[in-house]
Design an enzyme around this catalytic site. Structure first.
Site, short mmCIF file in Angstrom:
data_model
loop_
_atom_site.label_atom_id
_atom_site.label_comp_id
_atom_site.label_asym_id
_atom_site.label_seq_id
_atom_site.Cartn_x
_atom_site.Cartn_y
_atom_site.Cartn_z
N ILE A 60 -93.39 -91.65 20.55
CA ILE A 60 -92.14 -90.80 21.06
C ILE A 60 -92.70 -91.19 22.69
CG2 ILE A 60 -92.08 -88.85 21.22
CD1 ILE A 60 -90.73 -89.49 19.20
N PRO A 61 -92.70 -92.02 24.03
CA PRO A 61 -92.94 -91.50 25.08
C PRO A 61 -92.61 -90.61 26.17
CG PRO A 61 -90.54 -93.03 24.53
CD PRO A 61 -90.88 -92.24 23.64
N CYS A 62 -93.32 -89.93 25.73
CA CYS A 62 -93.34 -88.32 26.83
C CYS A 62 -93.65 -88.79 27.83
CB CYS A 62 -94.99 -87.16 25.60
SG CYS A 62 -95.18 -87.44 24.22
N HIS A 63 -94.95 -89.30 28.25
CA HIS A 63 -95.11 -90.04 29.22
C HIS A 63 -93.59 -90.14 29.77
CE1 HIS A 63 -95.45 -93.37 26.98
NE2 HIS A 63 -95.03 -94.53 28.11
#
Length: 101
Positions: A60-63
């Site tokens: 999950i590319p939260c960034h």
DNA sequence: TGTCCGCGGGTGT
DNA sequence: ACACCCGCGGACA
């Protein structure tokens, strides 16, 4: 999508995770964008919470998810620009991939 | 530019 | 069932 091995995540969290995964590499989306994708454009806060509680921070590319005004958000704000660094490296990798091709 | 309130859903009590 | 929390957003001062 739903595996029995998966933790107790609600439908809305799945929506958030799915929408986040839909974000192209090297691109950034806002919480509002994700919220709209899941059908709750007003639930931007809930989206952020889901991301924070996301079971797979790796996939999950939260960034990649930032605020609407371009700010990285509280996550990076609580660290040494973690989001920015990750995103920067991500773009670097993308550039390297293009260069190799 | 800075501060406050509201929205939506989760988790904890 | 109620209250507080959250990585926000938008409106108002």
């Amino acid at each position: 999508m739903n595996n029995k091995s998966v933790k107790k995540l609600t439908a809305f969290e799945w929506k958030v995770l799915s929408a986040t995964l839909k974000i192209p590499l090297g691109e950034t989306r806002t919480y509002q964008w994700v919220a709209k994708q899941i059908g709750c454009p007003k639930a931007v806060r809930a989206v952020g919470q889901a991301l924070k509680k996301n079971p797979y921070p790796v996939i999950i590319p939260c960034h990649r998810v930032i605020k609407s005004d371009g700010s990285l958000g509280g996550y990076a704000g609580n660290h040494t620009g973690r989001k920015k660094i990750l995103l920067n490296k991500e773009q670097n990798i993308l550039a390297a991939m293009i260069g190799k091709s």
